[in-house]
Design an enzyme around this catalytic site. Structure first.
Site, PDB file in Angstrom:
ATOM      1  N   GLU A 106      83.952  66.007 101.463  1.00 18.91           N
ATOM      2  CA  GLU A 106      84.861  66.808 100.658  1.00 18.91           C
ATOM      3  C   GLU A 106      84.731  68.245 101.142  1.00 18.91           C
ATOM      4  OE1 GLU A 106      85.622  67.288  95.875  1.00 18.91           O
ATOM      5  OE2 GLU A 106      83.570  67.516  96.616  1.00 18.91           O
ATOM      6  N   GLU A 197      91.220  75.021  91.328  1.00 22.58           N
ATOM      7  CA  GLU A 197      90.246  74.244  90.562  1.00 22.58           C
ATOM      8  C   GLU A 197      89.596  75.162  89.534  1.00 22.58           C
ATOM      9  OE1 GLU A 197      86.245  71.467  91.069  1.00 22.58           O
ATOM     10  OE2 GLU A 197      87.166  72.349  92.853  1.00 22.58           O
TER      11      GLU A 197
END
EC number: 3.2.1.8
Length: 211
Positions: A106, A197
């Protein structure tokens, strides 16, 4: 996702020499992927054809969200964006975000952030210079955490811009090439998005992706 709190969603002082700036190869926007993980925690709206999205969130966010627009298959091509981003007092990122299938990883190229720098609690890999600024580079290992394949163990890679900004061109290849010296696969890409985010506080973002 974030390094310090419980991982959620599918979706870091050595110094490295600056990476020479390559010729930018821009993609046509061609957006074909909507990232909407827990967008219901705020007000997430988007226009895929226009390459625009907005997210507004208030104090009391109970979990992590990641929202944005991008591509079903990532690449090392440059991404140009502009944004209005306000996250003072919020644990939040404005970042290029994505996954690699194998070795599973990620990744974040953090252009701006709120009150939390992910490299403050991860393993430093040094720095890389790109697009007019030094980026702190770090990594972390997530063990038996949710991922694009369910529950797995994978590596996170972060580049965090020191001179934060909310518009510009991200030369993705500079970061991928640096990370590749530390185990990043630099191929077999899963999705890639320009993302917002957050997991605390309040904030807002309006983002346009032009290439």
């Amino acid at each position: 996702m974030k390094v310090t709190a419980a991982f959620a969603g599918l979706l870091v002082t050595a110094f490295a020499a600056p990476v020479p700036e390559p010729v930018l190869v821009s993609r046509s926007a061609g957006i074909n992927y909507v990232q909407n993980y827990n967008g219901n925690l705020g007000d997430f709206t988007y226009d895929e054809s226009a390459g625009t999205f907005s997210m507004y969130w208030e104090d009391g966010v109970s979990s992590d969200f990641v929202v944005g627009l991008g591509w079903t298959t990532g690449s090392s091509k440059a991404i140009t964006y502009s944004a209005e981003y306000s996250a003072s007092g919020s644990s939040s990122y404005l970042a290029v975000y994505g996954w690699v299938n194998y070795p599973q990883a990620e990744y974040y190229i953090v252009e701006d952030y709120g009150d939390y720098n992910p490299c403050s609690s991860a393993t430093s890999l040094g720095t890389v210079y790109s697009d007019g600024s030094t980026y702190q580079v770090c990594t972390d290992t997530r063990t038996n955490e949710p991922s694009i394949t369910g529950t797995s163990t994978f590596t996170q890679y972060f580049s965090v811009r020191e001179s934060t900004r909310t518009s510009g061109t991200v030369t993705v290849a500079n970061h991928f090439n640096f990370w590749a010296q530390h185990g990043f696969g630099n191929s077999d890409f899963n999705y890639q998005v320009m993302a917002v985010e957050a997991w605390s506080g309040a904030g807002s973002a309006s983002v346009t992706i032009s290439s």
